[in-house]
Design an enzyme around this catalytic site. Structure first.
Site, mmCIF file in Angstrom:
data_model
loop_
_atom_site.group_PDB
_atom_site.id
_atom_site.type_symbol
_atom_site.label_atom_id
_atom_site.label_comp_id
_atom_site.label_asym_id
_atom_site.label_seq_id
_atom_site.Cartn_x
_atom_site.Cartn_y
_atom_site.Cartn_z
ATOM 1 N N SER A 26 -36.296 7.915 -23.254
ATOM 2 C CA SER A 26 -37.105 9.136 -23.289
ATOM 3 C C SER A 26 -38.586 8.867 -23.120
ATOM 4 C CB SER A 26 -36.885 9.865 -24.614
ATOM 5 O OG SER A 26 -37.394 9.079 -25.690
ATOM 6 N N ASP A 30 -37.793 4.816 -30.254
ATOM 7 C CA ASP A 30 -36.399 4.595 -30.627
ATOM 8 C C ASP A 30 -35.555 4.196 -29.427
ATOM 9 O OD1 ASP A 30 -36.749 5.151 -33.345
ATOM 10 O OD2 ASP A 30 -36.484 7.293 -33.046
ATOM 11 N N CYS A 119 -28.016 19.913 -25.811
ATOM 12 C CA CYS A 119 -28.451 18.870 -24.885
ATOM 13 C C CYS A 119 -27.528 17.661 -24.971
ATOM 14 C CB CYS A 119 -29.891 18.467 -25.178
ATOM 15 S SG CYS A 119 -30.570 17.255 -24.027
ATOM 16 N N CYS A 218 -38.182 20.397 -27.550
ATOM 17 C CA CYS A 218 -38.865 19.586 -26.539
ATOM 18 C C CYS A 218 -39.427 20.415 -25.400
ATOM 19 C CB CYS A 218 -37.914 18.521 -26.001
ATOM 20 S SG CYS A 218 -36.558 19.138 -24.982
#
Length: 387
Positions: A26, A30, A119, A218
C-alpha cells in the site's frame, strides 16, 4: 489459540516450500515489512501497488487517505530496498463499483457499511487474488494482523493475531477457505508492537518506517463522510423526530446519520429529562431520522444476511463470541442458521448495532465467519428469536 501448527508461509504447499508470492504494498510500513519478511523467508516475492483511485492526489492529508501518487512511490522505493520486482495494477474501476458505489448505496438505504470488509472481499482477495493465481502466483501477502492455521487434514482456519491490540481478523472475516488457502499474513503470528514494526522497518532501511498510518475511510481523504455523501446524493431536507413522532429538528440528508450517533444532531427541542439523545432509526423512504435515549439503543438479537464462512458453516445452535465493529469488544452470543440467514441472540443487551454493519463470529480465537446485519431486536425482555 489452537494447537494446530501455524503455517502462514506455505498456502497450497508443504511446510518450507518456496512459493511465488504477490505482496500487496500500500505504501505503508505494515505491508512493506510483510513483503520483506516473505522475501527473507525464501519466497519468490513480487510487489504490487493497487491503484484504486481514478484521480489520485499527489499527497495525502496527514494520516488520512491512501492510494495516492505518494503512496505508490513509497511502495516502489520499499520494493527496491527489499530487492523485489514491483508493479502498479490499476483496479480503480473495480474498486469504484464494488466498494465506493456500494458504500454510497448502503448509506442511501439507511445502512452503515464497512468498506474495509468489502475491499478485502471484492478487491484484495477476489480481483487481486484471482489475477495472481491466473499469473501463476501461489499466494497473496498483505500486512494485515491475523493468523492462518493449518488443521491436520490440510484445511485452513483464520485466527486472531497473536497481539490482540493489533488484531484485524474482523475485516478478514469475509474470506472463505479457498481464499485462506492462498493468503499470507507475515505480521499476524508475532508478538510485536507497532513501534517494534517501525523499528524493524528502520533496520531494513525502509523509508516508510515513520510514515503515519492511514485512518478512516481511504477514499475520503479529508475525513468528511457526510460531505462526501452529500456530493454524491445531494441535499434532501427531512425531519428529525422523537420516539413519539414529534419533530425535534431537521436535517439535510438522512444518509448523514448512523444508528447510535449522538454528536452533530443539532436538535431544536431538548429532551424532557435533559439527557442526550441518540439516533435510533434512519428511514430513507420518508427521509426521517428518529432519536431517543441511550437505553433505547439496547439490542438483544439480530438477523444477518449474506453469511460467508471461513470453513464449514455452523451445524446448529451454538455459543460463540461476536464482534460488531473493527475495534469492538467480543460479546457472548448464541447463533444459528435459519433459511440461509444468521440469527444471533446476545447474552445481554448491547449498543452500537446498526444495519449494514458486519457481525463476525468467533470460536475462541478462530474466525467462524461473518454476515451483514439486516435487522435488530430492541425488545427490553429476552428476544422471541429461539436459537
Amino acid at each position: 489459540m489452537s494447537d494446530y501448527p501455524i503455517e502462514p508461509s506455505a498456502p497450497g504447499r508443504t511446510p518450507g516450500g518456496r512459493l511465488r508470492v504477490l505482496a500487496a504494498m500500500s505504501g505503508g510500513v505494515d505491508s512493506a515489512v510483510a513483503a520483506a519478511r516473505a522475501a527473507e523467508a525464501g519466497h519468490d516475492v513480487t510487489g504490487v501497488h493497487l491503484a484504486l483511485s481514478a484521480n489520485p492526489q499527489s499527497f495525502r492529508t496527514g494520516a488520512r487517505g491512501c492510494c495516492t501518487v505518494e503512496d505508490s512511490r513509497d511502495a516502489r522505493r520499499a520494493a527496491d530496498v527489499i530487492g523485489i520486482p514491483f508493479y502498479v495494477w490499476d483496479l480503480a474501476d473495480r474498486f469504484r463499483e464494488d466498494v465506493v458505489e456500494d458504500f454510497v448505496a448502503e448509506y442511501a438505504a439507511g445502512r452503515t457499511p464497512n468498506p474495509c470488509l468489502r475491499c478485502n472481499e471484492k478487491i484484495k482477495f477476489a480481483a487481486l487474488l484471482d489475477k495472481a493465481l491466473a499469473l501463476g502466483f501461489d499466494a497473496v501477502c498483505t500486512g494485515h494482523y491475523a493468523t492462518v492455521l493449518v488443521r491436520p487434514d490440510g484445511s485452513r482456519e483464520l485466527h486472531r493475531a497473536s497481539d490482540a491490540a493489533k488484531d484485524q481478523s474482523y475485516v478478514l472475516g469475509v474470506l472463505d477457505e479457498r481464499q485462506l488457502a492462498h493468503a499470507m499474513f507475515p505480521l499476524g503470528d508475532t508478538l510485536t508492537t507497532k513501534d517494534e514494526i517501525r523499528a524493524e522497518a528502520e533496520r531494513r532501511g525502509l523509508a516508510v518506517a515513520r510514515k503515519p498510518d492511514s485512518h478512516d475511510i481511504c477514499f475520503i481523504a479529508d475525513g468528511d463522510t457526510q460531505g462526501f455523501l452529500a456530493r454524491r446524493l445531494g441535499a434532501a431536507e427531512g425531519a428529525i423526530v422523537d420516539e413519539s413522532g414529534a419533530q425535534v429538528g431537521t436535517h439535510t440528508g438522512a444518509y448523514g446519520f448512523t444508528v447510535g450517533q449522538r454528536k452533530g444532531l443539532r436538535l431544536g427541542v431538548p429532551a424532557d429529562d435533559g439527557k442526550p439523545r441518540y439516533v435510533l432509526d434512519i428511514s430513507p423512504v420518508d427521509n426521517r431520522v428518529t432519536v431517543g435515549p441511550a437505553e433505547a439503543l439496547d439490542v438483544t438479537a439480530l438477523t444477518a444476511i449474506r453469511p460467508r464462512w471461513c470453513g464449514a458453516p455452523p451445524a446448529g445452535p451454538a455459543a460463540y463470541t461476536a464482534q460488531l465493529r473493527a475495534h469492538g469488544e467480543d460479546v457472548p452470543v448464541t447463533a444459528r442458521l435459519v433459511d440461509g440467514e444468521l440469527r444471533v441472540a446476545f447474552d445481554g443487551p448491547v449498543r452500537g448495532v446498526a444495519p449494514g454493519q458486519a457481525v463476525v463470529l468467533y470460536d475462541g480465537t478462530r474466525v467462524v465467519g461473518s454476515a451483514t446485519i439486516a435487522t435488530t431486536d430492541r425488545h427490553q425482555e429476552k428476544p422471541a428469536v429461539t436459537v
